[in-house]
Motif scaffolding. Structure first.
Motif, PDB file in Angstrom:
ATOM      1  N   ARG A  21      43.211  39.956  49.350  1.00  0.00           N
ATOM      2  CA  ARG A  21      44.253  40.837  49.907  1.00  0.00           C
ATOM      3  C   ARG A  21      43.911  41.243  51.326  1.00  0.00           C
ATOM      4  N   ASN A  51      37.651  43.875  41.039  1.00  0.00           N
ATOM      5  CA  ASN A  51      37.870  42.435  41.173  1.00  0.00           C
ATOM      6  C   ASN A  51      37.669  42.050  42.642  1.00  0.00           C
ATOM      7  N   ARG A  65      36.986  39.341  44.339  1.00  0.00           N
ATOM      8  CA  ARG A  65      37.696  38.188  44.893  1.00  0.00           C
ATOM      9  C   ARG A  65      39.123  38.561  45.296  1.00  0.00           C
ATOM     10  N   LEU A  66      39.783  39.302  44.414  1.00  0.00           N
ATOM     11  CA  LEU A  66      41.181  39.670  44.661  1.00  0.00           C
ATOM     12  C   LEU A  66      41.302  40.607  45.865  1.00  0.00           C
ATOM     13  N   TRP A  67      40.431  41.600  45.934  1.00  0.00           N
ATOM     14  CA  TRP A  67      40.522  42.550  47.045  1.00  0.00           C
ATOM     15  C   TRP A  67      40.188  41.861  48.362  1.00  0.00           C
TER      16      TRP A  67
END
Lengths: 589, 318
Positions: free
Chosen positions: A212, A205, A207-209
């Motif tokens: 973060r 994913n 976008r998520l990483w």
């Protein structure tokens, strides 16, 4: 912890301890308060560089606006002392939290952009904040003194204490960075940097990483900024939100070595004293000499050794011994056998009426077909028939205009690429999308992480996949050094490592010589034996005739024919699509 | 009474938007050549603008080379004369630095060399800004012409509402349009222009067609720098500036080029005009310090909402 990174992490931590103690010992011998200040600033800028490196070095999301976070930290600490008499210790914590929140607020819209658009947009944030602060009348804010509580307000008469704190903060940042580097976080970032689409297709994913990494990075930058404000006592919008501040992070990291935790440290240790000394010695005659030095430094490093000093030095003098092959003790598991019922041919993938147009061009139009469990379906068709577009729609790279697709009864459309992957759809690309700098094993592990496996299982799964495709001996080689055939097999292994239920293979045999082609075909035949369901796009007819159970022929986005290979190749409309009407007429004459 | 003031403000925003917008349009054409067509991410474009301003300043006010032309013609001829100087500078920069991270060298690489370009041009920008501080000093200067404090009055159009046309801006506006038209015709209809566009569009294919891509690139890059420099020279007649002025405008330029659509010269001009318009209208409601912040917000909205531009046809593939 990733395979083989444990030892590396311990070695790096030892080195970190040695370096920081040595640095502190040096500080003891520096009496001049100006030089002491430089010694304090080196770790501060290094920490800022480390924070930038997490987002832009590992993750490859080039940010020219990291001053946003640095400045937020600096202004938070300063204004908290001015208005609330809040201790800078707490102010730095508060700044860190605000930095993290700012990262979310900035990341949400900006991660919709990629490449240079992302870099340019990041540039706009600190400048916008800068103008707003000027408007609000915070042109120059100085921290009032609180002589009654020197420790609470970080007011030390001994300048070495500032250096000590700076080094401690830096050590904290480096440890965070090292932990990221050796975990799946770091691998995900490296994969995204090298090929975002491939990372998504392998179940990461992105976008998520990225988000973060921006949050961690923003928090760390805010800490650096907050402490910087405490050391310098006075903040102005330009000194903490200005372009030179953003550039500082970029410059020390690129100069020292990008995507290595040591890079920013080396860069700061060389450039900060150099620039500060020049500024002090020549600043009156040559104002701005600092910026000139930074400019020359990054141009020179970009042209001479684009990865920075650390990597150049390492490659020249500390070339690593040939990477260790996979430990033998790793058990080679046989892939889980499929239940007998699966072989019975229940439909695994059902596509109905799928359509996708680009403007007026109907690339895929009302396509319907299904694949039974354990079947190999070949998709053939002339160039531009819509084969790759079909795959792109199926695994979420493109959205569908109409129609439906179901994997074992669950809808596939409308999901993101990584979600489709996690449903159990592995994918390879027409042009191989590898992570060229990562070793083969890590390339494949990305696929296993994508499937959500734990570290242990991910390594085991990756090793199994490498055995399945016969690349076990190349596991330590960087993917960039593989031959075309090996790359194709590695991509296949990456897809297999997530234990998919369905493989979408896009021209896996393209550009291979006859012999290599047979080689890959053998691997695919073995997968079929193990009960894998495969949907393959291919041009090489002789190969497809051997491999596929059934054909779907596409032409101009439509299904022209479906059926057993023999029947399809004798179908007149198929021959017409491939060879033209005239040819057919002449044959029949 | 309030209505009169409102009408006066709006009319003046419209005229200022058109005049300043066209000068921005010219400025954006320069970046449009480099970023829009050649796809080189140039961070230092604002510094070319700044160099244009200082070139004009030294020709007209500082060095008085063109003093014989008088305070009326001098500044505008000085602005045009800034172009060749910056053109040469741009071409040299391209030969020694930019060409090593762009064009044929990076065609087909993973990110088309954008990373290298961002870094190298950031370096150039740092050197020019700070070097500018060393060479030019940090006190703001201006190209002096009495025209910048004179205005044509139109009206009163409604009650006492009057439109003020600043003479310096008005002449700068005409010069900008003239230069833009000449450049457009050159690029569109001459052999040189076609070669430049071909080379920029697809360097590899252009090489096979017998175009000397490296030379074409150098000329196009120099031209992009020179055009922006003319705009700088024109702006120097009505604003005061220092070595760091480029920074305020680089975002405006990128806004204009992206808004106008990548790869279109006319688009870049319209994009710049639009941004100028927005800036002047934002002055109606925002305090002056926040106008630049407003430009950044506009820029973010443009790249987020319409990365293919208002006038562009093809979108940058994500």
């Amino acid at each position: 912890m990733r395979q083989g990174t444990g030892r590396q992490l311990r070695r790096n931590l030892t080195a970190l301890a040695v370096v920081s103690v040595a640095y502190l010992v040096v500080t003891l011998f520096v009496a001049n308060s100006y030089y002491q200040l430089i010694l304090t600033l080196v770790p501060v800028w290094a920490l800022f560089g480390v924070s930038w490196n997490i987002l832009s070095g590992y993750g490859g999301q080039l940010s020219f606006g990291h001053a946003s976070f640095f400045g937020i930290g600096a202004y938070t600490v300063t204004l908290a002392v001015v208005y609330w008499s809040l201790s800078p210790w707490l102010g730095i914590l508060l700044g860190m939290m605000l930095g993290g929140l700012a990262a979310i607020a900035i990341g949400l819209p900006t991660f919709r952009l990629r490449g240079h658009y992302f870099a340019l947009s990041m540039l706009a944030y600190p400048l916008a904040i800068l103008y707003v602060l000027q408007y609000l009348g915070f042109q120059e804010v100085s921290m009032p003194m609180h002589r009654e509580h020197p420790v609470v307000f970080m007011e030390f008469s001994e300048p070495r204490l500032y250096t000590l704190i700076a080094v401690c903060l830096l050590v904290g940042g480096v440890v965070v960075s090292l932990v990221i580097e050796s975990s799946r976080f770091g691998l995900a970032l490296l994969a995204i940097r090298q090929n975002e689409l491939a990372a998504e297709a392998a179940g990461i994913n992105a976008r998520l990483w990225k988000m973060r990494s921006l949050v961690v990075s923003g928090m760390m930058a805010a800490v650096a900024g907050g402490f910087y404000a405490r050391v310098l006592v006075v903040v102005t919008p330009d000194s903490v939100f200005g372009m030179l501040v953003s550039a500082q992070a970029v410059v020390v990291t690129l100069f020292g070595g990008v995507a290595s935790v040591w890079g920013p440290l080396i860069g700061a240790a060389i450039l900060v004293p150099l620039a500060e000394t020049l500024q002090a010695e020549l600043g009156t005659y040559l104002p701005g000499i600092q910026g000139v030095v930074y400019g020359i430094a990054i141009i020179a490093i970009m042209l001479r050794s684009p990865d920075g000093l650390f990597w150049t030095i390492r490659d020249r003098w500390f070339r690593q011994k040939a990477s260790t092959p996979i430990p033998d003790l790793m058990p080679v598991m046989t892939p889980p056998a499929r239940p007998a019922s699966a072989r019975a041919g229940a439909p695994l993938l059902t596509v109905e009426n799928l359509s996708r147009a680009f403007g007026g061009l109907k690339a895929v139009s009302a396509v319907s077909f299904s694949i039974a469990e354990g079947e190999i379906l070949g998709i053939i068709g002339p160039n531009g028939a819509g084969k790759t577009t079909l795959f792109n729609v199926l695994n979420g790279v493109l959205s569908a205009d109409d129609g439906s697709a179901q994997l074992a009864g669950q809808p596939m459309l409308g999901r993101k690429t990584f979600e489709v992957c996690r449903m159990g759809v592995g994918r390879t690309f027409q042009v191989v999308r590898s992570f060229p700098r990562l070793p083969v094993l890590d390339n494949v592990i990305v696929g296993a992480y994508g499937a959500g496996l734990s570290d242990r299982d991910a390594i085991a799964s990756a090793v199994r996949a490498l055995h399945q495709v016969g690349l076990q001996d190349q596991s330590g080689v960087a993917a960039g050094q593989l031959t075309n055939k090996q790359l194709r097999l590695m991509e296949l292994a990456r897809a297999l490592a997530g234990s998919p239920r369905l493989l979408l293979l896009d021209e896996t045999l393209a550009g291979l010589a006859r012999e290599e082609c047979d080689n890959v075909l053998e691997v695919l035949a073995q997968l079929r034996e193990q009960g894998m369901t495969i949907c393959i796009i291919e041009h090489t007819m002789h190969a497809m005739m051997r491999l596929a159970d059934r054909f779907v022929v596409l032409d101009h986005g439509r299904v022209l024919a479906t059926g057993l290979p023999r029947a399809v190749v004798e179908n007149t409309s198929v021959i017409e699509a491939y060879l033209g009407k005239k040819w057919l007429a002449r044959q029949n004459a | 009474m309030d209505l009169e003031i409102l009408i006066e403000n709006v009319l003046n925003a419209v005229t200022a938007g058109i005049t300043i917008g066209c000068i921005y349009g010219l400025m954006c054409i320069g970046l449009g050549l480099i970023f829009g067509i050649m796809r080189i991410v140039n961070f230092a474009q604002g510094e070319f603008l700044m160099l244009g301003m200082f070139a004009s300043f030294y020709l007209v006010t500082g060095g008085k080379v063109l003093a014989f032309l008088g305070p009326y013609w001098g500044p505008f001829i000085g602005a045009i004369c800034a172009a060749p100087a910056v053109f040469v500078g741009g071409a040299v920069l391209h030969k020694f630095l930019i060409s090593r991270v762009s064009g044929l060298r990076t065609a087909g690489s993973l990110d088309e060399g954008h990373f290298g370009q961002l870094v190298v041009t950031l370096g150039i920008s740092l050197i020019l800004q700070n070097g500018g501080q060393i060479v030019f000093g940090s006190t703001p200067v201006a190209v002096r012409t009495p025209l910048s404090s004179e205005a044509y009055l139109i009206g009163p159009v409604y009650g006492a509402a009057t439109v003020f046309l600043n003479k310096a801006k008005l002449i700068a506006f005409f010069v900008a349009i003239l230069v833009a038209i000449v450049l457009y015709l050159t690029l569109e209809y001459t052999r040189l222009g076609k070669a430049l566009r071909a080379a920029a569009d697809n360097p590899t294919a252009a090489t096979y067609m017998g175009i000397e891509v490296d030379t074409a690139y150098r000329i196009a890059f120099g031209l992009g720098a020179g055009i922006t420099a003319i705009a700088g020279g024109l702006m120097a007649t009505y604003i005061s500036f220092g070595p760091f002025v480029g920074f305020d405008y680089v975002i405006i330029m990128y806004s204009g080029v992206v808004l106008g659509g990548m790869g279109s010269i006319l688009g870049a001009f319209w994009g710049g005009l639009t941004v100028g318009f927005v800036q002047q209208f934002s002055a109606l409601i925002l305090p002056p310090q926040l106008q630049n912040a407003a430009i950044f917000v506009v820029f973010l909205m443009i790249v987020l909402l319409r990365p293919q531009g208002l006038f562009g046809r093809s979108a940058e593939r994500a």
